[in-house]
Design an enzyme around this catalytic site. Sequence first.
Site, mmCIF file in Angstrom:
data_model
loop_
_atom_site.group_PDB
_atom_site.id
_atom_site.type_symbol
_atom_site.label_atom_id
_atom_site.label_comp_id
_atom_site.label_asym_id
_atom_site.label_seq_id
_atom_site.Cartn_x
_atom_site.Cartn_y
_atom_site.Cartn_z
ATOM 1 C CD GLU A 1 -2.888 0.913 2.434
ATOM 2 O OE1 GLU A 1 -3.078 1.873 3.200
ATOM 3 O OE2 GLU A 1 -3.447 -0.194 2.581
ATOM 4 C CG ASP A 2 1.289 3.059 2.995
ATOM 5 O OD1 ASP A 2 0.481 3.605 2.225
ATOM 6 O OD2 ASP A 2 1.008 2.734 4.157
#
Length: 297
Positions: free
Chosen positions: A165-166
């Site tokens: 996600e990051d």
Amino acid sequence: MTKEEEAIHNKEYVYRCIPHRAACDREGRLYCRAANAVLENPVYCSYCPCFAGRDGKEQPVCRYYDFPWQEKTDSRTPNQWKKYADGLIGAGLVPVFPDYIIKRDETEESIEQALQFAAEAHKRQVRKGTGIPYIVHPMEVLSILRGMTEDPDILMAGVLHDVLEDTPSGELELEQRFGPRVLKLVKKETEDKRRHLPAKDSWKIRKMEMISQIRREPAELKKIVLADKLSNMRATKRGYDKEGEAIWQRFNVTDPGMHRWYYMTIGEILAELEDTQAYQEYMHLCREIFGQVRSKG
């Protein structure tokens, strides 16, 4: 040549898990070995899984500290310690994350590899609205999960839950390193960020999708979600105690009522874990933080 220097020279560095005072200067800055960073405000140590209390001078004691620092005689500053560690890491003599396990089995070795991977992936990232290195969040998630399960895949997925996600890390790399089950668990805990839209505009649909996803999943994923959200709630509580209502300004959505809706709904979905200490702490923090919150909408 000292034993430590000889071990480094031979690429046989001996890591230690002996708790002792972290390298602080007179202004309170310290070198954090776990995050490989200099922390300006070491008060955060009190909430870190590495924390082992404070000494007689109220300086933090770190149980993952593994370099041969001499408490009474070493005069290196935190920045000098970081430079020293960066040199060892750059030379391939020590890993990014401390190798703190003395008697290792295959399971613990795999978890440590996940920590190493996460530390590298989240390098230079900090927790929202703070200067706290991001890797401390996966560390805390791991610590919480250990109270609920011994399943190595769940523990590894907890450590790695934010890398897709990051960070630039990809699914293929994750599967090759940690296996298809870990990848599946991480994907289930990964939001579609819709990066073509402003984060505040996509916030509610992203949270609704996550709620819908979690409802369908078995307890193994719900444990990861609980550990992740409990870590977030602990951070929110610390921020709320310090900043009050101003804390909501650090988020993409600043309406505290929306955060209450999301975290309380997550609590309802995770109710099958109500017998765990983690769930009880989570709901206590939710009630404490959101008890008086009213939506702006």
